[in-house]
Design a protein around this motif. Structure first.
Motif, short mmCIF file in Angstrom:
data_model
loop_
_atom_site.label_atom_id
_atom_site.label_comp_id
_atom_site.label_asym_id
_atom_site.label_seq_id
_atom_site.Cartn_x
_atom_site.Cartn_y
_atom_site.Cartn_z
N GLY A 1 5.55 -31.78 -28.65
CA GLY A 1 6.62 -30.64 -28.74
C GLY A 1 5.77 -29.68 -29.79
N THR A 2 5.43 -30.36 -31.03
CA THR A 2 5.06 -29.16 -32.05
C THR A 2 3.84 -28.65 -31.70
N ALA A 3 2.86 -29.57 -31.17
CA ALA A 3 1.58 -28.88 -30.61
C ALA A 3 1.88 -27.71 -29.77
N LEU A 4 2.77 -27.59 -28.90
CA LEU A 4 3.14 -26.64 -27.92
C LEU A 4 3.73 -25.48 -28.66
N ALA A 5 4.62 -25.92 -29.77
CA ALA A 5 4.96 -24.68 -30.66
C ALA A 5 4.14 -24.14 -31.10
N VAL A 6 2.93 -24.61 -31.66
CA VAL A 6 1.79 -23.90 -32.40
C VAL A 6 1.23 -23.09 -31.47
N VAL A 7 0.86 -23.28 -30.28
CA VAL A 7 0.17 -22.62 -29.22
C VAL A 7 1.00 -21.52 -28.75
N LEU A 8 2.44 -21.66 -28.72
CA LEU A 8 3.18 -20.72 -27.98
C LEU A 8 3.80 -19.80 -28.97
N HIS A 9 3.96 -20.14 -30.06
CA HIS A 9 4.71 -19.26 -30.94
C HIS A 9 3.95 -17.84 -31.28
N ARG A 10 4.79 -16.83 -31.35
CA ARG A 10 3.96 -15.50 -31.57
C ARG A 10 3.61 -15.47 -33.21
N ASN A 11 4.58 -15.92 -34.06
CA ASN A 11 4.30 -15.65 -35.48
C ASN A 11 3.32 -16.66 -36.02
N PRO A 12 2.47 -16.07 -36.62
CA PRO A 12 1.37 -17.12 -37.10
C PRO A 12 1.79 -18.23 -38.11
N VAL A 13 2.87 -17.59 -39.11
CA VAL A 13 3.24 -18.40 -40.02
C VAL A 13 3.91 -19.70 -39.27
N ARG A 14 4.67 -19.25 -38.39
CA ARG A 14 5.68 -20.52 -37.68
C ARG A 14 4.72 -21.50 -37.09
N SER A 15 3.62 -20.70 -36.38
CA SER A 15 2.83 -21.77 -35.84
C SER A 15 2.11 -22.70 -36.82
N ALA A 16 1.68 -22.13 -38.20
CA ALA A 16 1.18 -22.81 -39.03
C ALA A 16 2.14 -24.04 -39.61
N LEU A 17 3.44 -23.67 -39.66
CA LEU A 17 4.40 -24.49 -40.11
C LEU A 17 4.92 -25.91 -39.09
N TYR A 18 4.44 -25.45 -37.95
CA TYR A 18 4.51 -26.33 -36.89
C TYR A 18 3.58 -27.29 -36.74
#
Lengths: 101, 173, 379
Positions: B17-34
């Motif tokens: 789930g977190t890996a998918l969130a990294v790939v799919l999220h638009r905001n790079p800060v959210r991707s980094a946190l995931y």
């Protein structure tokens, strides 16, 4: 009973593929670097799972070196991105396609 | 289902789930946190594999240092604005997705097809084996194994990376 | 219905001890935090020769409760342009590492009769990890996230600058702190916190601070200095100083969220002092044999209290560091000193035999001879 090593290897392969999908799809080079980290972590998981299964220390050794080299690579990659950002308006990887300014 | 299998399932679901969130999220800060969360979930998986030293090192280096570096860079370059909206379903995007799918099917298919071919190894009770720091130390610094040389080379690599980062990102005079 | 007859034996104690210890340590740290705010204000008043809190309760003892009530009733402002998820996550990430570290700190050891004439020494700790020190590193590294995310999510230039300064300071002093911790690990020969304390048994001369003079003193001093810098306390508190960047990364936080940041600073102080006690001051052992009747946890918390008093003393006495002086001190003065100390300790450790040394190298297992099977012989 520990889950069989196949489960760990399948998870490692799955995470690796998610990382690949991220690398080829995203346009922000920092996010691309993060997806590369995903791939490296998936490989680490595979190494450790097999090392545990075959009762060899080599799994952990490879994982340590992957981590160390990944740290160095992230440093250099981010430095390149910062230098790129300074000279060009954008860091969109679809736009930054030429070596020359 | 045994507790081991259950905890593996939960951790695997979180990791995916977190890996998918990294790939799919638009905001790079959210991707980094995931991605930070992903690192912590992987540390838990390493603990399940009795690799205690590696789990701790994973948190210290990946979650504690590398991701902090990512966050610094994202914040300093102020890239929280999100990516430019691409023309949806352009040729490049479609071909990228196709390549990723082919690769995924190949790798995952291979993993499923070849399961069960591993022979079970008998574990040896030895201070030199296992996930503890002593075991890792004995393996790493053993002069008869190749890891000592690799260790020294890695220190050179890190020095090169540090100097290179300073040179590349430093101010032009 | 009769109550079943449950007998509590040493087995039950050994199994339930981790859970009980975690709850006890958590309770101690969470109760110590408001108490510390009062202690700090009274001590600052005494050192500065002025009255401390004296309005609420005898000697101002109810001051923390009054502060809590005030903060609780303050308006909880949510600025419009913040990144909401990260804004609420930041105080949580700031408070979590010290609370997790409560599971790692050993406060004593008891002898438990296991039956059959055997007694075992059980350490009063929730988790005696083989790599406990590494997890302390990990939690110190994770402490930085609260600062960064608080500054970023506030969508405010001053907050961002304050956060970046704070976190750059944190990660710089993390290096010196880690090297100093490794020095202590080398002296003790193990990364398990309980083993490190047990290697310092035998009176004040055996404490890591006074071992292998002057290496222990230098290592311990470097750890204490970097510990103050890590927790963003005076004199290293420029990023959150009131006169400088408004309130630094905490500018946009009000009422309970600010209270959580405030508490996390004191909790980090307590944990850092506990780690310093375990690594350098001999943990729960008494300095002289004559005073050994005093129970071990009392000694432990007495030492932790002395270190916290040191924190407050330093805050009240020394002027604040300027930011560039702070960074220069961390990188150019402190880190080389601790590196040289680390190398010296490694030399001493490698070339002397210390009776309290723990690890002995076990003999290597024989390599199995490769078996040539018929299938391979033909190639």
């Amino acid at each position: 009973m520990q889950p069989p090593v196949d489960h760990y290897l399948f998870l490692s392969a799955l995470l690796f593929c998610i990382g690949v999908a991220g690398v080829v799809t995203r346009r922000n080079p920092i996010v691309v670097l993060m997806c590369i980290e995903l791939m490296l972590n998936a490989a680490n998981l595979g190494f450790l799972a097999l090392g545990h299964h075959l009762a060899k220390m080599a799994g952990q050794m490879y994982a340590i070196f992957v981590m160390a080299v990944a740290a160095g690579e992230v440093g250099i990659g981010l430095a390149i991105i910062v230098a790129l950002f300074r000279t060009r308006e954008t860091i969109d990887v679809d736009e930054v396609t030429e070596l020359r300014l | 289902m045994s507790s081991h299998a259950l905890s593996f399932l939960v951790l695997a679901a979180l990791a995916t789930g977190t890996a998918l969130a990294v790939v799919l999220h638009r905001n790079p800060v959210r991707s980094a946190l995931y991605l930070v969360a992903h690192m912590l979930v992987l540390a838990a998986l390493f603990l399940k594999l009795s690799a205690q030293f590696m789990a701790a090192v994973q948190v210290v280096i990946y979650a504690g240092a590398i991701m902090v570096l990512f966050l610094f860079t994202i914040m300093l370059l102020n890239l929280g604005a999100g990516e430019i909206e691409r023309k949806r379903f352009s040729v490049g995007f479609i071909s990228a997705v196709v390549i990723a799918l082919v690769l995924a099917i190949t790798i995952l298919g291979g993993a499923v097809w070849h399961r069960g071919l591993m022979q079970i190894a008998t574990p040896v009770r030895d201070l030199r084996m296992g996930g503890t720091a002593e075991a890792v130390g004995f393996a790493l610094y053993d002069p008869e194994l190749p890891w000592l040389f690799a260790f020294e080379l890695t220190s050179v690599i890190l020095l090169v990376a540090a100097v290179g980062a300073v040179v590349l990102a430093g101010r032009r005079r | 219905m009769t109550i079943p007859d449950i007998s509590v034996g040493p087995f039950h104690i050994a199994v339930l001890l981790p859970y009980a210890m975690f709850l006890i340590m958590l309770a101690i740290v969470l109760l110590a935090v408001p108490l510390l705010t009062w202690v700090e204000r009274v001590t600052l008043g005494l050192i500065h020769d002025r009255l401390g809190p004296n309005r609420v309760g005898p000697r101002g003892l109810l001051q923390p409760i009054a502060d809590g009530i005030k903060l609780f009733f303050k308006e909880d402002i949510l600025p419009r342009s913040v990144d909401r998820g990260i804004y609420y996550l930041a105080p949580i990430l700031s408070m979590a590492p010290p609370l997790v570290a409560c599971a790692l700190i050993p406060i004593g050891a008891v002898r438990v009769d296991m039956g059959g004439g055997q007694t075992r020494s059980l350490a009063l700790v929730a988790a005696d990890l083989n790599v406990g020190v590494l997890w302390i590193f990990a939690l110190a590294s994770l402490q930085v996230y609260g600062l960064i995310l608080a500054g970023w999510s506030s969508n405010n230039k001053y907050s961002l600058l304050g956060a970046l300064r704070s976190s750059a300071q944190s990660i710089s002093y993390e290096l010196a702190m880690s090297a100093a911790i490794i020095t202590a690990v080398l002296m003790a020969g193990s990364m398990s916190l309980v083993s490190i304390v047990q290697s310092q048994a035998g009176g004040i001369g055996h404490w890591n601070l006074f071992r292998w003079f002057p290496l222990g003193v230098v290592g311990g001093s470097v750890y204490l200095i970097s510990m103050v810098a890590e927790t963003n306390r005076a004199p290293f508190d420029l990023p959150e100083a009131e006169s400088e960047l408004v309130a630094g990364f905490q500018t946009e936080y009000s009422s309970m969220k600010f209270a959580v940041f405030f508490m996390s600073e004191y909790a980090a102080m307590v944990i850092a002092s506990s780690v310093a006690t375990v690594l350098w001051l001999g943990g729960w052992y008494s300095p002289v044999a004559a005073l050994r009747f005093i129970p071990a946890p009392i000694w432990f918390f007495a030492k932790v209290g002395a270190l916290i008093f040191g924190y407050i003393w330093v805050r009240s006495t020394l002027p604040r560091f300027r930011y560039d002086a702070l960074m220069r001190f961390g990188w150019k003065r402190l880190f080389p000193v601790v590196l040289v100390t680390l190398m010296a300790v490694a030399f001493v450790r490698a070339y002397t035999t210390d009776p309290t040394a723990k690890s002995t190298i076990p003999p290597k297992p024989e390599k199995p001879k490769p078996v040539m099977s018929g299938a391979q012989g033909g190639r």
